[in-house]
Design an enzyme around this catalytic site. Structure first.
Site, short mmCIF file in Angstrom:
data_model
loop_
_atom_site.label_atom_id
_atom_site.label_comp_id
_atom_site.label_asym_id
_atom_site.label_seq_id
_atom_site.Cartn_x
_atom_site.Cartn_y
_atom_site.Cartn_z
N CYS A 50 0.81 -1.21 0.00
CA CYS A 50 0.00 0.00 0.00
C CYS A 50 0.84 1.27 0.00
O CYS A 50 0.31 2.37 -0.16
CB CYS A 50 -0.95 -0.01 1.20
SG CYS A 50 -1.98 -1.49 1.27
N HIS B 230 -3.43 6.75 2.49
CA HIS B 230 -3.85 5.46 1.95
C HIS B 230 -5.26 5.16 2.43
O HIS B 230 -5.58 5.31 3.62
CB HIS B 230 -2.88 4.37 2.40
CG HIS B 230 -3.37 2.98 2.19
ND1 HIS B 230 -3.94 2.57 1.01
CD2 HIS B 230 -3.39 1.90 3.03
CE1 HIS B 230 -4.28 1.29 1.11
NE2 HIS B 230 -3.97 0.87 2.33
N ASN C 153 -10.34 -0.61 -0.14
CA ASN C 153 -8.88 -0.57 -0.05
C ASN C 153 -8.31 -1.15 -1.34
O ASN C 153 -8.40 -2.35 -1.58
CB ASN C 153 -8.42 -1.37 1.17
CG ASN C 153 -6.91 -1.40 1.34
OD1 ASN C 153 -6.16 -1.08 0.42
ND2 ASN C 153 -6.46 -1.82 2.51
#
Length: 332
Positions: free
Chosen positions: A122, A257, A288
């Site tokens: 990520c 993020h 996500n």
């Protein structure tokens, strides 16, 4: 004395254009609840996620990247032939070699651009952005395409109550080019490999047994990851502000993020961000998307007018490794 000539790169680098691609299929929480014992209210309260996008067989890592990149190149006002580097961050391209970046570079029509993949989870977009900045300042490329792309639906265990609702698919891309003044700040990045077991693939490919019908998936220790993200990543974000020579009051936009809205809220509180700072909350409808989450959120903020060209934004990515990267940028 060295006989090597000094590099003739640009004095600085900047993000010139941004593009995103979200798969056409929108998946509400109700679909996730078909395979786990939970509720829509629980998922929203734990993560903020209402929907996510899942890719069709045709929406491959390469195909989504090409769509997002085409938009970014057009937004930057250059041609694909001018791209001298293509950096792709992904954990869901399932060929060890060749790098998917080479396919993307070719199909976009670049002129034999340097092309490679990175695996930084990520934090991958931040890693790619830092590498692109270095290439431009060093002089090995005038324009570099940085792509974050994932098909995490391929790596999701739909029976895992802790993760089944988290992940989505998509691609985000930016064009990085030369600048006459600082527009991408120093990167604060690093890794904490002693915590690598907190987010991982269930089994390595060498141990995958297709006869079980259980494909390798991403698993995580939710509470450990949450605590690390909330307490440690707020410190990293502050370090990035300090490195750029600004304070939270100087910010216009915060693009963390898009892992979990509770993490985002906690970071905003810890950093004491003023009310005027726009906070990206793309996680609500995109989920996500790992390396794709920051450029996708950036693209949406600019498209909706919640952020504007020239705004000062703090971006931070963090995840599997555990790895992290934060920097301050001027939005294109």
């Amino acid at each position: 004395m060295s006989k090597i000539k000094p590099s003739k790169g640009a004095p600085y680098a900047r993000i010139m254009g941004v593009g995103g691609y979200r798969p056409t299929r929108v998946v509400p929480n109700e679909v996730i609840l078909e395979t786990i014992d939970s509720s829509d209210e629980w998922i929203r309260s734990r993560s903020g996620i209402e929907t996510r996008h899942w890719a069709s067989p045709e929406e491959t890592v390469a195909a989504m990247s090409i769509e997002a990149s085409g938009k970014a190149i057009a937004d930057a006002g250059i041609s694909a032939e001018q791209i001298g580097g293509v950096i792709v961050s992904t954990v869901s391209h399932f060929k060890q070699t060749p790098a998917v970046a080479t396919e993307i570079a070719d199909k976009l029509g670049t002129d034999k651009a340097a092309a490679f993949d990175i695996s930084a989870g990520c934090a991958g977009f931040g890693y790619g952005l830092t590498l692109a900045k270095g290439m431009i300042v060093e002089g090995s490329a005038e324009y570099v395409l940085v792509i974050g792309v994932e098909r995490l639906s391929d790596l999701t265990d739909l029976e895992d109550r802790a993760t089944a609702f988290l992940f989505g698919d998509g691609a985000g891309a930016v064009v990085v080019g030369p600048a006459k003044e600082p527009a991408i700040g120093p990167t604060v990045w690093g890794s904490e490999g002693d915590k690598s077991e907190t987010i991982k693939q269930t089994v390595p490919w060498t141990e995958y047994d297709s006869s079980t019908g259980k494909f390798p998936a991403i698993t995580q220790e939710g509470q450990a990851v949450f605590r690390w993200a909330v307490f440690e990543m707020a410190k990293v974000a502050q370090q990035a502000l300090d490195a750029a020579g600004i304070t939270a009051n100087d910010l216009d936009v915060f693009i963390p993020h898009q892992a979990n809205e509770r993490i985002i809220d906690s970071m905003v509180k810890t950093l004491k961000l003023p009310e005027h700072v726009t906070v990206a909350r793309d996680v609500r409808t995109t989920g996500n998307t790992s390396a794709a989450s920051i450029p996708l959120a950036m693209e949406r903020l600019l498209a909706t007018g919640e952020a504007k060209s020239g705004d000062t934004a703090l971006v931070i990515g963090f995840g599997a490794g555990l790895v992290y990267a934060a920097t301050v940028v001027t939005l294109p």
